[in-house]
Every structure is written in C-alpha cells, then in structure tokens.
Enzyme design. Structure first.
Site, PDB file in Angstrom:
ATOM      1  N   THR A   1       1.084  -0.933   0.216  1.00  0.00           N
ATOM      2  CA  THR A   1      -0.201  -0.063  -0.298  1.00  0.00           C
ATOM      3  C   THR A   1       1.058   1.374  -0.178  1.00  0.00           C
ATOM      4  OG1 THR A   1      -1.859  -1.140   1.177  1.00  0.00           O
ATOM      5  CG2 THR A   1      -1.985   1.202   1.394  1.00  0.00           C
TER       6      THR A   1
ATOM      7  N   GLY B   1       0.680  -0.010  13.043  1.00  0.00           N
ATOM      8  CA  GLY B   1       0.662   1.456  12.278  1.00  0.00           C
ATOM      9  C   GLY B   1       1.811   0.971  11.551  1.00  0.00           C
ATOM     10  N   ARG B   2       3.092   1.757  11.525  1.00  0.00           N
ATOM     11  CA  ARG B   2       4.409   1.108  11.007  1.00  0.00           C
ATOM     12  C   ARG B   2       5.364   1.433  12.134  1.00  0.00           C
ATOM     13  NH1 ARG B   2       2.500  -0.834   7.758  1.00  0.00           N
ATOM     14  NH2 ARG B   2       2.463  -0.102   5.612  1.00  0.00           N
TER      15      ARG B   2
ATOM     16  N   ASP C   1       3.659  -5.922  15.131  1.00  0.00           N
ATOM     17  CA  ASP C   1       4.303  -6.325  14.387  1.00  0.00           C
ATOM     18  C   ASP C   1       5.195  -5.714  13.588  1.00  0.00           C
ATOM     19  OD1 ASP C   1       3.646  -8.803  12.403  1.00  0.00           O
ATOM     20  OD2 ASP C   1       3.105  -7.151  11.620  1.00  0.00           O
TER      21      ASP C   1
ATOM     22  N   GLU D   1      13.526  -2.733  10.439  1.00  0.00           N
ATOM     23  CA  GLU D   1      13.733  -4.244  10.030  1.00  0.00           C
ATOM     24  C   GLU D   1      14.636  -4.969   8.785  1.00  0.00           C
ATOM     25  OE1 GLU D   1       8.378  -3.681  11.265  1.00  0.00           O
ATOM     26  OE2 GLU D   1       9.336  -3.988   8.457  1.00  0.00           O
TER      27      GLU D   1
ATOM     28  N   HIS E   1       6.513  -8.386  10.748  1.00  0.00           N
ATOM     29  CA  HIS E   1       5.841  -7.908   9.910  1.00  0.00           C
ATOM     30  C   HIS E   1       4.639  -8.984   8.837  1.00  0.00           C
ATOM     31  CE1 HIS E   1       5.966  -3.941   7.504  1.00  0.00           C
ATOM     32  NE2 HIS E   1       4.938  -4.502   7.196  1.00  0.00           N
TER      33      HIS E   1
ATOM     34  N   ALA F   1       1.336  -9.308   9.859  1.00  0.00           N
ATOM     35  CA  ALA F   1       0.430  -9.126  10.047  1.00  0.00           C
ATOM     36  C   ALA F   1      -0.232  -8.670   8.483  1.00  0.00           C
ATOM     37  CB  ALA F   1      -0.470  -7.426  11.227  1.00  0.00           C
ATOM     38  N   TRP F   2       0.113  -8.171   7.718  1.00  0.00           N
ATOM     39  CA  TRP F   2      -0.323  -8.091   6.264  1.00  0.00           C
ATOM     40  C   TRP F   2      -0.801  -9.909   5.579  1.00  0.00           C
ATOM     41  CZ3 TRP F   2       2.074  -9.635   1.917  1.00  0.00           C
ATOM     42  CH2 TRP F   2       3.434  -9.889   1.704  1.00  0.00           C
TER      43      TRP F   2
END
Length: 310
Positions: A72, A232-233, A256, A261, A283, A285-286
C-alpha cells in the site's frame, strides 16, 4: 513488455504464470540498491515492495512506464519524479484490512490472557508438578467492558473497532491528521485516549505527524495494566522508551513493526527482563494467506489495466 519483479521473496510462494502471460517476466528473490539499474535498465514495468526507486535510479530507466508497488505504501518511490516524467505508479489498497485487524485482536487477546506466560509454564513441564488442577499466578483480563483506544481511524482502525466492539469493548479513537474527527465512535485527544484506555492500538501511517508519536512522556500516561499495540509503522512508538518503561511499569506491548526491519541485533525489546510483557511478530500481519492472494490479484489487475489502456 518486459516486467521485472525486484523482491519476489516478500510475497512468499506464488504462481508466476499469470505474470508471465502479461509479457517477458523475470523475478528476483531480492535485489540490492546497487543491482537495480542493471536489472531494470530495459524494463517497461518494475514491481517492487521494499526496494527504493528514487529519482537517481528512475532517471536512468529510460524505458520505464509503470511502477507497480506490491504494497500500500509508496514511500519507497519518488512519486513526484515519476509523475513529472510520465511514469505511472500503482499501489495495492485494502487487501490486508481484515488480516491486520485480526492480528491486532490476536495480540490483544494473547496479552489479556497472559498467553506468553501460561504456554511457557506448560511447555517447561511445570504444570506436571502442580499441586492443583490449574495455575493462577497472573491475572487474566476480560476484553468485555474494557476501554479500547484506536490511533488512526482508517479502514483498518474501523475494522478493529468492529471486532473490539463485538467483544464488548468501549471504543474511541484519535485522528493523527486532526481532520477525521466525525465518526460513529467518540473522538478524543491523544492525551485523553492514552490516559483512559486499557488497550491502545495504532493503525496510522508514518509521517511527520506520527514520527515518535508515542515516547516517554506519552508512555508515562498509560494506566497500570494497559496494553499498547503497534500495527501501523515502526517509528511511531519510540522503541527505546517503551523498553525502558516496561521495566518499571505494569504495562504490556505488542507490535508487528519496528523502526528498522529486519530486527537489529541486541534490540532493547529482546531484553529477557521484559519478555513476559512483550509480543513481537516479524511484520506478518498483512501476510495472511487470503490477504496475500488478494494482493497478487490487485497487482495483476493494476498491470492489466495499464497495458489495456495503452
């Protein structure tokens, strides 16, 4: 057309055939910044997730017509340069809403139920030696009746609100832009949200308004037993500050995402003294299976729609 995918490994296992049907397709598992020019020099379409395409790189890719972002966020692309030079940029929106919201609830429920501690207790063989049928060292908390504060009330935040409400939580939110303040649930200032919430989940983008939004001053406002979740980030929560306060205050943290990273060695959140109060996932969750399938479908649709319009 020639299509080049720079970091296919970030999509996991997937079928390449639909991409091959769109043109001369080549994929690389990973690509360093130094390899981008060589690999994309004659590409018409470049697909990237985390590989940065800045103005210096884009200026050398004379055939480039489309950048397909396999995510995204477009912060890895110099969008202004692309637009000025007739390079179309397409991203993928909405594919992971349900997955990230579900992951948020998973972290919250795991921390409310002290899952880290109790599963470790069993796996270590300690239950075998118990004098009674159960073990009640740490309190488990109901979600019903708790105050849940959401930071960032976009599509993911709204889905989290629905799920949390279904468990009986009372949900409110804080708009990081200051513009999204009329919704179906109460809007609060950041300070009020932090002070009154039992659970706080972050679903905001990283920008000038959210960088280090939650630092030492904000963390001190959390009530005893509060759970802070960052979906979020990385960079929205100051990781050094949260690691420090976890040592002295009865709060919990689930995330997450991290500022850097993959995770750096000796990260403060890996401190064994706070391990029972922290849940970290890498990371993902997506990346639930259904979400990844939707992502790939969106990427293919973006390419097809671009080709068909030319």
């Amino acid at each position: 057309m020639k299509l080049v995918m720079l970091d296919a490994l970030t999509l996991g296992d997937f079928d390449s055939k639909p991409f091959e049907q769109l043109g001369d397709f080549i994929k690389y598992k990973t690509t360093t910044q130094q390899q981008v020019i060589e690999r994309c020099i004659d590409a018409d379409i470049v697909l990237t997730n985390k590989v940065v395409l800045d103005s210096n790189i884009l200026s050398q890719l004379k055939n480039l017509k489309l950048i397909c972002v396999m995510a995204t966020g477009t912060n890895n692309i110099d969008v202004a340069y692309a637009e000025a030079n007739n390079i179309v940029v397409k991203n993928a929106v909405g594919y992971s809403t349900n997955a990230v919201a579900q992951h948020t609830l998973m972290l919250a429920l795991s921390l409310l139920g002290r899952l880290n501690y109790y599963t470790r207790y069993v796996k270590n063989g300690e239950w075998v030696n118990s004098d009674i049928f159960c073990h009640l060292k740490h309190d488990l908390q109901d979600l019903n009746g708790k105050e849940w504060g959401i930071i960032g009330y976009g599509s993911i935040g709204k889905q989290v609100s629905k799920l949390a409400s279904a468990f009986g939580a009372n949900v409110s939110y804080y708009s990081t832009s200051g513009k999204n303040i009329k919704n179906d649930i109460p809007h609060k200032t950041l300070d009020d949200l932090l002070k009154t919430s039992n659970i706080i989940s972050i679903h905001a983008p990283l920008n000038n308004a959210t960088w280090n939004l939650i630092g030492a001053k904000q963390l001190e406002q959390l009530q005893s037993g509060a759970i802070l979740l960052n979906l979020g980030r990385g960079g929205i929560v100051n990781e050094g500050d949260i690691a420090k306060i976890l040592k002295k205050k009865d709060i919990f943290f689930g995330t997450d995402v991290l500022e850097k990273e993959p995770m750096i060695p000796n990260h403060p959140l890996l401190d064994s003294n706070i391990s029972s109060k922290v849940l970290i996932t890498p990371h993902v969750a997506w990346a639930y299976k259904d979400a990844r399938q939707r992502l790939i479908s969106i990427i293919l649709d973006n390419i097809e729609s671009f080709i068909n319009k030319r």
